[in-house]
Design a protein around this motif. Structure first.
Motif, PDB file in Angstrom:
ATOM      1  N   THR A  68       0.813  -1.206   0.000  1.00 31.53           N
ATOM      2  CA  THR A  68       0.000   0.000   0.000  1.00 31.53           C
ATOM      3  C   THR A  68       0.846   1.254   0.000  1.00 31.53           C
ATOM      4  O   THR A  68       0.349   2.323  -0.320  1.00 31.53           O
ATOM      5  CB  THR A  68      -0.920   0.033   1.240  1.00 31.53           C
ATOM      6  N   ARG A  96      -1.274  -1.714  -9.917  1.00 35.43           N
ATOM      7  CA  ARG A  96      -1.717  -1.615  -8.527  1.00 35.43           C
ATOM      8  C   ARG A  96      -3.058  -0.905  -8.397  1.00 35.43           C
ATOM      9  O   ARG A  96      -3.575  -0.745  -7.302  1.00 35.43           O
ATOM     10  CB  ARG A  96      -0.652  -0.878  -7.706  1.00 35.43           C
ATOM     11  N   LEU A 152      -3.647   2.247  -9.064  1.00 40.45           N
ATOM     12  CA  LEU A 152      -3.540   3.653  -8.690  1.00 40.45           C
ATOM     13  C   LEU A 152      -3.703   4.572  -9.906  1.00 40.45           C
ATOM     14  O   LEU A 152      -4.005   5.762  -9.770  1.00 40.45           O
ATOM     15  CB  LEU A 152      -2.173   3.923  -8.025  1.00 40.45           C
ATOM     16  N   GLU A 165      -6.353   7.583 -10.466  1.00 44.39           N
ATOM     17  CA  GLU A 165      -7.578   7.047  -9.892  1.00 44.39           C
ATOM     18  C   GLU A 165      -7.736   7.495  -8.441  1.00 44.39           C
ATOM     19  O   GLU A 165      -6.783   8.035  -7.845  1.00 44.39           O
ATOM     20  CB  GLU A 165      -7.555   5.519  -9.961  1.00 44.39           C
ATOM     21  N   GLU A 185      -7.869   5.734  -5.813  1.00 40.73           N
ATOM     22  CA  GLU A 185      -6.915   5.034  -4.943  1.00 40.73           C
ATOM     23  C   GLU A 185      -5.531   5.666  -5.043  1.00 40.73           C
ATOM     24  O   GLU A 185      -4.792   5.752  -4.059  1.00 40.73           O
ATOM     25  CB  GLU A 185      -6.823   3.549  -5.347  1.00 40.73           C
ATOM     26  N   ALA A 205      -5.549   8.920  -3.163  1.00 43.51           N
ATOM     27  CA  ALA A 205      -5.524   8.644  -1.729  1.00 43.51           C
ATOM     28  C   ALA A 205      -4.139   8.202  -1.284  1.00 43.51           C
ATOM     29  O   ALA A 205      -3.650   8.601  -0.218  1.00 43.51           O
ATOM     30  CB  ALA A 205      -6.567   7.570  -1.380  1.00 43.51           C
ATOM     31  N   ALA A 206      -3.491   7.355  -2.087  1.00 47.70           N
ATOM     32  CA  ALA A 206      -2.150   6.869  -1.733  1.00 47.70           C
ATOM     33  C   ALA A 206      -1.160   8.021  -1.700  1.00 47.70           C
ATOM     34  O   ALA A 206      -0.305   8.101  -0.805  1.00 47.70           O
ATOM     35  CB  ALA A 206      -1.697   5.810  -2.733  1.00 47.70           C
TER      36      ALA A 206
END
Lengths: 196, 109
Positions: free
Chosen positions: B5, B56, B58, B81, B83, B86-87
């Motif tokens: 993550t 992944r 992302l 994206e 995700e 957010a990452a």
């Protein structure tokens, strides 16, 4: 660098790139190369460095589809094939010294070099691909195989002349250098830095 | 094996470059954004990192139109994206938290 040579370098980069990635990646390289040419910013030198980077692209995508066993086989077969070609072509003459050794000693030296190169190359490729679980195992296997090469090889070579030692040393050096080249390119892909 | 993550340092740079490039975030453009920071990288490193981040989840991608300057080859345009956003936000917040109170303190606006 002439346009013809530059086009050839670009083609080589394409050869190193798996087919499913080739069009887009080559397009990006070609576009950046054109931009640098227009700005007069060392475009040809950049293109040459991208050829080196292309080796890393090969390692990255090649590594995704194979496992450590295949890496070991590929390294071993490539190195063995190179030795066979050299023997058949009778080049360089130093291999005559190895060939003049007794059957058992010669076999031990050649297979020891092959296996040593195979496992060392495989260990380094595994390292380049960042396989956490395999790094330590691959390193130990490489050390285990290199032990007889380093210690038994010279014992057999001692009965031959000194040129055979040079041949053996050169073969091992080539194998290690190849492994480092592959590792360097692979690590540059993971860390995002320009290859040394 | 647990899903990774966290973001590597170069992955953070590439995600930020995609965000900055906006709707024109294809390989050469992202490469240009990263190079403009003063970081010297290879095109191959950027391309494989974009590919890895897409695997992944992302980033997502779509094929763009071919252009003459690319020798008639198509582009692959990337999109950050949810995700991936957010990452990136998470990584920057962690960095900010670590630097809080040090002489290198900085803040996200």
């Amino acid at each position: 660098m002439s346009q013809g040579i530059s086009a050839w370098v670009l083609r080589m980069i394409g050869w190193l790139t798996p087919p499913e990635h080739r069009e887009v990646y080559l397009g990006d390289v070609a576009e950046e190369w054109a931009r640098r040419r227009a700005c007069g910013v060392a475009a040809d030198r950049w293109l040459i460095s991208e050829l080196w980077s292309g080796l890393g692209v090969w390692v990255r995508y090649r590594g995704r589809r194979s496992d450590i066993v295949e890496d070991l086989v590929v390294c071993g077969v490539a190195f063995s094939a190179a030795l066979v070609v050299l023997e058949v072509a009778n080049r360089p003459p130093v291999l005559d010294s190895v060939r003049s050794m007794g059957g058992v000693g010669r076999s031990v030296v050649l297979w020891g070099v092959n296996l040593g190169a195979l496992t060392l190359g495989g260990a380094l490729v595994a390292l380049a691909r960042g396989r956490q679980g395999h790094r330590a195992a691959a390193g130990l296997v490489a050390l285990a195989w290199m032990y007889p090469v380093f210690f038994l090889g010279p014992a057999y070579l001692a009965v031959a002349d000194s040129l055979a030692v040079v041949a053996w040393g050169a073969a091992v050096a080539v194998a290690i250098a190849t492994g480092f080249v592959v590792t360097s390119c692979g690590l540059s892909m993971v860390e995002g830095r320009r290859p040394a | 094996m647990p899903t990774r993550t966290g973001l590597g340092e170069f992955e953070m740079l590439v995600l930020a470059a995609v965000l900055r490039a906006g709707s024109g975030a294809y390989g050469a453009a992202v490469y240009g954004e990263v190079e403009r920071t003063g970081r010297q990288v290879s095109m191959g490193a950027v391309y494989t990192t974009l590919s890895r981040l897409e695997e992944r989840g992302l980033l997502s991608s779509r094929l763009g139109d071919p252009t003459p300057v690319r020798g008639g080859r198509r582009t692959k345009v990337y999109r950050l994206e949810a995700e991936g956003r957010a990452a990136l936000q998470r990584a920057l917040s962690q960095l900010n938290q670590l630097l809080d109170g040090t002489d290198l303190e900085w803040a996200l606006e």
